[in-house]
Write an enzyme that holds these catalytic residues in place. Structure first.
Site, mmCIF file in Angstrom:
data_model
loop_
_atom_site.group_PDB
_atom_site.id
_atom_site.type_symbol
_atom_site.label_atom_id
_atom_site.label_comp_id
_atom_site.label_asym_id
_atom_site.label_seq_id
_atom_site.Cartn_x
_atom_site.Cartn_y
_atom_site.Cartn_z
ATOM 1 C CB SER A 17 -0.896 -0.034 1.239
ATOM 2 O OG SER A 17 -1.650 1.149 1.334
ATOM 3 C CE LYS A 54 -4.709 0.048 0.503
ATOM 4 N NZ LYS A 54 -5.269 -0.760 1.588
ATOM 5 C CE LYS A 112 -3.930 3.941 2.193
ATOM 6 N NZ LYS A 112 -5.106 3.333 2.825
ATOM 7 C CG ASP A 125 -7.739 2.350 0.705
ATOM 8 O OD1 ASP A 125 -8.904 2.777 0.821
ATOM 9 O OD2 ASP A 125 -7.102 1.857 1.668
ATOM 10 C CD GLU A 151 -8.734 -0.916 0.998
ATOM 11 O OE1 GLU A 151 -7.778 -1.139 0.219
ATOM 12 O OE2 GLU A 151 -8.615 -0.966 2.230
ATOM 13 C CG ASP A 167 -10.354 -0.804 5.279
ATOM 14 O OD1 ASP A 167 -10.628 -1.189 6.422
ATOM 15 O OD2 ASP A 167 -9.260 -0.256 5.023
ATOM 16 C CE LYS A 208 -7.093 -2.114 7.021
ATOM 17 N NZ LYS A 208 -7.200 -0.640 7.025
ATOM 18 N N GLY A 268 -3.825 -3.967 6.237
ATOM 19 C CA GLY A 268 -2.755 -3.651 7.187
ATOM 20 C C GLY A 268 -3.049 -2.370 7.923
HETATM 21 O O1 LIG Z 1 0.784 -1.119 4.861
HETATM 22 C C1 LIG Z 1 -0.165 -1.223 5.633
HETATM 23 O O2 LIG Z 1 -0.056 -1.705 6.775
HETATM 24 C C2 LIG Z 1 -1.526 -0.767 5.180
HETATM 25 C C3 LIG Z 1 -1.554 0.685 4.829
HETATM 26 C C4 LIG Z 1 -2.966 1.197 4.624
HETATM 27 O O3 LIG Z 1 -3.449 1.113 3.511
HETATM 28 C C5 LIG Z 1 -3.633 1.837 5.744
HETATM 29 C C6 LIG Z 1 -2.831 2.419 6.701
HETATM 30 C C7 LIG Z 1 -3.364 3.095 7.774
HETATM 31 C C8 LIG Z 1 -4.735 3.173 7.893
HETATM 32 C C9 LIG Z 1 -5.560 2.588 6.956
HETATM 33 C C10 LIG Z 1 -5.026 1.899 5.875
HETATM 34 C C11 LIG Z 1 -6.010 1.248 4.931
HETATM 35 O O4 LIG Z 1 -5.881 0.111 4.506
HETATM 36 O O5 LIG Z 1 -7.013 1.868 4.640
HETATM 37 MG MG LIG Z 2 -8.236 0.753 3.377
#
Ligand SMILES: O=C(O)CCC(=O)c1ccccc1C(=O)O
Ligand SMILES: [Mg+2]
Length: 378
Positions: free
Chosen positions: A136, A162, A164, A189, A214, A239, A263, A291
């Site tokens: 991510s 992925k 953001k 995401d 996402e 999510d 999660k 994550g």
């Molecule tokens: O690398 C990771 O642990 C996931 C990173 C990530 O996408 C995330 C990190 C912090 C809060 C929310 C998210 C998410 O999945 O939305």
């Molecule tokens: Mg997410």
């Protein structure tokens, strides 16, 4: 098994690089770790994935600490727990606070697996020996920098990228990224940054061959997501909106989601995560493990969960070195050609790096069961 001692550590770790989402930037990571011990001297570890601020969900490190020490510890300390599945039942009369519950439940799962001389993956019923991993990637200053970052991770072998997105940093970014990497499995995401009125904008992502988008809409929504999915070819993956098997069932029945990001913390623990996994398997809904920028403890739990058969899409559980200069586990989690080899030591499968653990511990709280006293015959 009898839970004889619980230790909670407040941790502070510095991430190697800042990580930006549509709701904020992380660099300093304050979180909780919890160690539960049994009467035989085994110890199990759990991680609270709640952040310092309530921007991903309403839970924070401090609300978790309050719920754990004032409500959850008294329920399990000094008591016999026959199986970790019992823990969520014992917590069942307390509403929400899923990340707090998951912290203690996770430690008890690890403890249970170690005590019974099996890996956490085996205790959960997982079968995979290695898991596919994606990565991510946070919001960057500009697309050129993002493309460079992505190129590095593609080179390292990550199985899915992925990215953001947020309003103003979306369609154009994804188009350029797709042009630069025509064949790489890719997804976006939004962390709840859009509204149903943005449907026309989100439709512009169709045609980029994204494996999913996402959580485009509100963090508590399943209604508008269903309306959006009707007009979107790209599968929606929820999510933030999913906190339980019940939420999953409703979202799937409404057509709000075609894929679920599980999660462990968000759904209240491994037992509920497994139930969601099983339900989705039955309904033909693929799942993957999200994550929360975890330390090695939470990371190890994610790896164990991902060994279950319906985790058919790469997760966000990257290697330790993607986040930390030094992790609290030994060995650290490493990724080779896009795979993590599931450890075969008992429980979470990684030992504690005691030096790093102590260095990153800000405060420690210890709770012990009342010792046996002959006077009361307890
Ligand atoms: O690398 C990771 O642990 C996931 C990173 C990530 O996408 C995330 C990190 C912090 C809060 C929310 C998210 C998410 O999945 O939305
Ligand atoms: Mg997410």
């Amino acid at each position: 098994m009898k839970i004889t001692e619980i230790r909670i550590r407040k941790m502070k770790m510095m991430m190697k690089h800042p990580f930006t989402t549509s709701f904020g930037t992380f660099q300093e990571k304050d979180f909780l770790l919890l160690e539960a011990k049994d009467e035989l001297g085994n110890s199990g570890w759990g991680e609270s994935v709640a952040f310092h601020s309530p921007w991903y969900s309403e839970e924070t490190l401090e609300t978790n600490l309050h719920i754990i020490k004032d409500f959850l510890v008294p329920i399990v300390l000094g008591n016999e727990i026959s199986h970790p599945d019992r823990v969520s039942e014992l917590f069942g009369h307390l509403r929400k606070n899923n990340m707090a519950k998951s912290t203690l439940e996770g430690a008890i799962w690890d403890l249970y697996a170690k005590r019974n001389k099996m890996t956490l993956a085996e205790a959960l019923g997982g079968t995979r020996k290695k898991i596919e991993v994606g990565i991510s990637i946070g919001i960057h200053e500009n697309v050129e920098e993002l493309i460079q970052t992505v190129a590095g991770f593609v080179e390292e072998g990550y199985k899915r990228i992925k990215v953001k997105i947020k309003p103003g940093y979306d369609v154009d970014v994804m188009q350029k990224l797709r042009a630069a990497f025509p064949d790489v499995p890719m997804m976006a995401d939004a962390n709840s940054a859009y509204r149903l009125e943005d449907t026309d904008l989100l439709k512009q992502l169709d045609g980029l061959n994204l494996t999913m988008i996402e959580q485009p809409l509100a963090s508590d929504d399943i209604i508008d997501h269903a309306a959006l999915q009707v007009n979107l070819q790209t599968p929606i993956c929820l999510d933030e909106s999913i906190h339980s098997l019940e939420d999953t069932r409703k979202a799937v029945e409404l057509g709000s989601t075609k894929i679920i990001n599980i999660k462990i913390g968000r759904v209240g623990g491994l037992t509920e995560a497994k139930k969601i996994h099983d339900y989705c398997a039955e309904k033909g809904i693929p799942v993957w493990c999200g994550g929360m920028l975890e330390s090695g403890i939470g990371r190890a739990h994610n790896i164990a969960l991902t060994t279950l058969p319906n985790f058919t899409l790469p997760g966000d559980t990257a290697g330790s070195s993607r986040y930390w200069e030094e992790d609290v586990i030994s060995p650290e989690v490493t990724v080779e050609e896009g795979y993590i080899t599931v450890p075969d030591a008992y429980g979470i499968g990684y030992a504690i790096n005691e030096q790093a653990m102590d260095r990153f511990t800000v405060e420690e709280l210890v709770f012990q069961a009342q010792p046996f006293t002959a006077a009361t015959g307890q």
